[in-house]
Design an enzyme around this catalytic site. Structure first.
Site, short mmCIF file in Angstrom:
data_model
loop_
_atom_site.label_atom_id
_atom_site.label_comp_id
_atom_site.label_asym_id
_atom_site.label_seq_id
_atom_site.Cartn_x
_atom_site.Cartn_y
_atom_site.Cartn_z
N LYS A 29 -1.94 -15.24 9.74
CA LYS A 29 -0.46 -14.94 9.30
C LYS A 29 0.17 -16.36 9.28
CE LYS A 29 3.45 -11.52 10.35
NZ LYS A 29 3.97 -10.73 11.36
N SER A 76 5.22 -6.31 9.02
CA SER A 76 5.36 -7.86 8.58
C SER A 76 3.83 -8.32 8.20
CB SER A 76 6.12 -8.75 9.10
OG SER A 76 5.62 -8.92 10.38
N SER A 109 4.16 -4.59 13.54
CA SER A 109 3.95 -5.25 12.56
C SER A 109 2.24 -5.57 12.41
CB SER A 109 4.80 -6.60 12.46
OG SER A 109 5.97 -6.38 12.01
#
Length: 488
Positions: free
Chosen positions: A78, A153, A177
Site C-alpha cells: 500500500k 482504503s 481498511s
C-alpha cells in the site's frame, strides 16, 4: 499467461526454495499479469519492473536462501508505507513527488525475509475512505466486477493480490481498511493487535488506530507475511515487546474447532445487514458448529456509538498528523503565492482532496477550545466503554464472528457523494480499532443476489492472531473455495 500466478504465496515460496521455479520467473509472471489486468483494474500507482527483475536476477545467481522464508516472492505494498528510493504518495497530490530515504520497519521485514517489492498499490488519499474512490490519481475497480468498488482504503492492495498481480500485500487498517476490502474482493485480510506490527515508516492518519497488516489469497499466505513483519521495534514507542508465535505451526496444529467457543454479537446480526451477506456468514458459522465449535450469544452494547466515536477520534488525530504537510517541510508547494500565509493555504488547498479537507476541518473543530470536552473527551470515554464490551464478551467466548461489511461491494460512484452513508458502511469494523484488538476477514462465499464475495469477520482478544489464523484455517479448508474472479 503463466500458470505461476494461480499458485498461492506458500506454494510459490516452496517451489522457489526447491528451485522448481526461479525468482525471475515469478517476477515475470506478475509483470505479465499486471500488463494484462491493470488497464481494467487501476490497482497500482507504480510498478518497479526494472528493479524487481534486477533483484530477482541477482537472487537467482546466488540460489535460494533457506534463512529467508519469503525468498523470491513478489509482493505489493500500500502506498502509505515508506519505501527507500520509491515514490510514496499516500494517494495524494501533496506527496506526488515524495521519495523516502528509508524503509518502513514492516517493509524492512519483508526485504529481510527475501520478498521482492514489485509495486505500490492505490489507496484512498491518506487512507481516508471506504472505496478507493478518494485516491487523487485513479479509481480502482473490483476484480469480480469492474463496475464496482474494491473497498477501501486498501482497495488497491486487495484488488492486486486477488487479481494475481502479486502473491501477497500489505495494507493498513484504521477503521477496517484491510478487512472491508478483503471482504469485497474475496481475499484474506488480517488487522493485527495494535502494537504487534511496528508503525514506523507508515504515514500516519489516526495514530492510536492505524495498524499495518497482511493480505493474501489464503490464510497460510497471510500467516507467512505476518511472521515476517510482526515483532518489537524500538523505533515505534507504541510497539509491544511480546513473543511472536509460530503462526504456520498454529495453523497446522488445529484440525477441527472442538472446544472453541464462537460468540455471535446480536448487534452485528440485525438491522441493516443485507440478507445475502447474512446468509453466507450464517452458513459459515453453521459449518464451524459442524466442526465442533460451540456457538454462544454475546453482547457489544456500545456498538451503536461506534461510528460517531470513531469519526471524532480519527478526524481529530488526522487534523494533527496532517498539519506537517504545509508546503514547507513536506509536500507540494504553491510557488505563485505572494505571502507566507497564502503559500500555506494555497499549497494545502491544492494538495489535499475534498475528503481529506473535510476530515481536517472536522478534526480541528472537535479539538478546538470550548468543544474539546463536548466531543473529543466524551469520545475517549465511550471508547473505553467499547473496549470493556469486548473484554466482557471474551469472558464468554474465545472468538467473535460477524460480517465484515453489511453489504457486498457497491457500484463505483453509487454513494461517493454521500459521506455519511459511506461512514456507516464501516459499522462492523471500526469498534475493533477503537479497542486495539486483532481481527480478520475470511471469504466465505458469494452473495446469492450480487455474485460478489462475502467476508466473515473473526475477532479475538489482544495478541490472539495465532488463534484467529488457526480458526480461519480450519474454516477455509472446510468451505468451498471461491472461483477465479469473473471481472478480469
Amino acid at each position: 499467461m503463466s500458470d505461476l500466478i494461480y499458485k498461492s504465496l506458500v506454494e510459490l515460496r516452496d517451489a522457489l526454495a526447491a528451485s522448481e521455479v526461479s525468482a525471475q520467473d515469478a517476477v515475470s509472471a506478475c509483470l505479465e499479469r499486471i500488463e494484462a489486468t491493470e488497464p481494467k483494474l487501476n490497482a497500482l500507482l507504480s510498478v518497479q519492473a526494472e528493479q524487481a527483475l534486477k533483484q530477482a536476477k541477482e537472487m537467482d545467481a546466488k540460489g535460494p536462501d533457506k534463512s529467508k522464508p519469503l525468498w523470491g516472492v513478489p509482493v505489493a505494498l500500500k502506498d502509505v508505507l515508506c519505501t527507500k528510493g520509491i515514490t510514496t504518495t499516500c494517494g495524494s497530490k501533496i506527496l506526488e513527488n515524495f521519495v523516502p530515504f528509508y524503509d518502513a520497519t514492516a517493509v524492512e521485514g519483508l526485504r529481510k525475509a527475501g520478498a521482492i517489492i514489485i509495486s505500490k498499490a492505490n489507496m484512498d488519499e491518506f487512507a481516508m475512505g471506504s472505496s478507493t474512490e478518494n485516491s487523487a490519481f485513479k479509481t480502482t475497480a473490483n476484480p469480480w466486477d469492474t463496475s464496482k468498488v474494491p473497498g477501501g482504503s486498501s482497495g488497491g492492495s486487495a484488488a492486486s493480490v486477488t487479481a494475481g498481480q502479486c502473491f501477497g500485500t500489505l495494507g493498513t487498517d484504521t477503521g477496517g481498511s484491510i478487512r472491508q476490502p478483503a471482504s469485497f474482493c474475496g481475499c484474506v485480510g488480517l488487522k493485527p493487535t495494535y502494537g504487534r506490527v511496528s508503525r514506523y515508516g507508515c504515514v500516519a492518519y489516526g495514530s492510536s488506530l492505524d495498524q499495518i497488516g497482511p493480505m493474501g489469497r489464503s490464510v497460510r499466505d497471510v500467516a507467512a507475511l505476518l511472521q515476517a513483519i510482526a515483532g518489537f521495534d524500538p523505533k515505534d514507542s507504541t510497539s509491544v515487546d511480546v513473543p511472536v508465535p509460530d503462526y504456520a505451526a498454529a495453523i497446522e496444529a488445529r484440525t477441527d474447532l472442538k472446544g472453541l467457543r464462537i460468540g455471535l454479537p446480536e448487534e452485528y446480526w440485525g438491522e441493516g445487514l443485507d440478507s445475502e451477506v447474512e446468509a453466507a456468514c450464517r452458513a459459515a458459522v453453521d459449518k464451524a458448529a459442524e466442526l465442533g465449535a460451540e456457538i454462544v450469544p454475546v453482547q457489544l452494547p456500545n456498538t451503536k456509538y461506534a461510528v460517531a466515536t470513531y469519526y471524532i477520534v480519527a478526524m481529530a488525530e488526522a487534523s494533527s498528523n496532517l498539519a506537517r504537510f504545509d508546503g514547507v517541510r513536506y509536500g507540494v508547494r504553491d510557488m505563485d503565492a505572494a505571502e507566507l500565509i497564502d503559500m500555506y493555504t494555497s499549497s494545502r488547498s491544492k494538495g489535499f482532496g475534498d475528503e481529506v479537507q473535510r476530515r481536517i476541518m472536522l478534526g480541528t473543530y472537535v479539538l478546538s477550545a470550548g468543544y474539546y470536552d463536548a466531543y473529543y473527551r466524551k469520545a475517549a470515554q465511550v471508547r473505553r466503554l467499547m473496549r470493556q464490551d469486548f473484554l466482557d464478551a471474551f469472558e464468554q467466548c474465545d472468538v467473535i464472528a460477524g460480517p465484515a461489511s453489511p453489504v457486498t461491494a457497491w457500484g463505483i460512484g453509487e454513494i461517493s457523494d454521500d459521506p455519511l452513508k459511506m461512514y456507516l458502511m464501516d459499522i462492523f469494523t471500526i469498534s475493533l480499532n477503537l479497542a486495539g484488538l486483532p481481527g480478520m476477514s475470511l471469504p466465505v462465499g458469494l452473495g446469492a443476489d450480487s455474485s460478489m464475495p462475502v467476508g466473515l469477520q473473526l475477532l479475538g482478544p489482544q495478541f490472539s492472531e495465532a488463534e484467529l489464523l488457526s480458526t480461519a484455517g480450519v474454516l477455509e479448508a472446510a468451505l468451498p473455495p471461491l472461483p477465479e474472479p469473473a471481472g478480469i
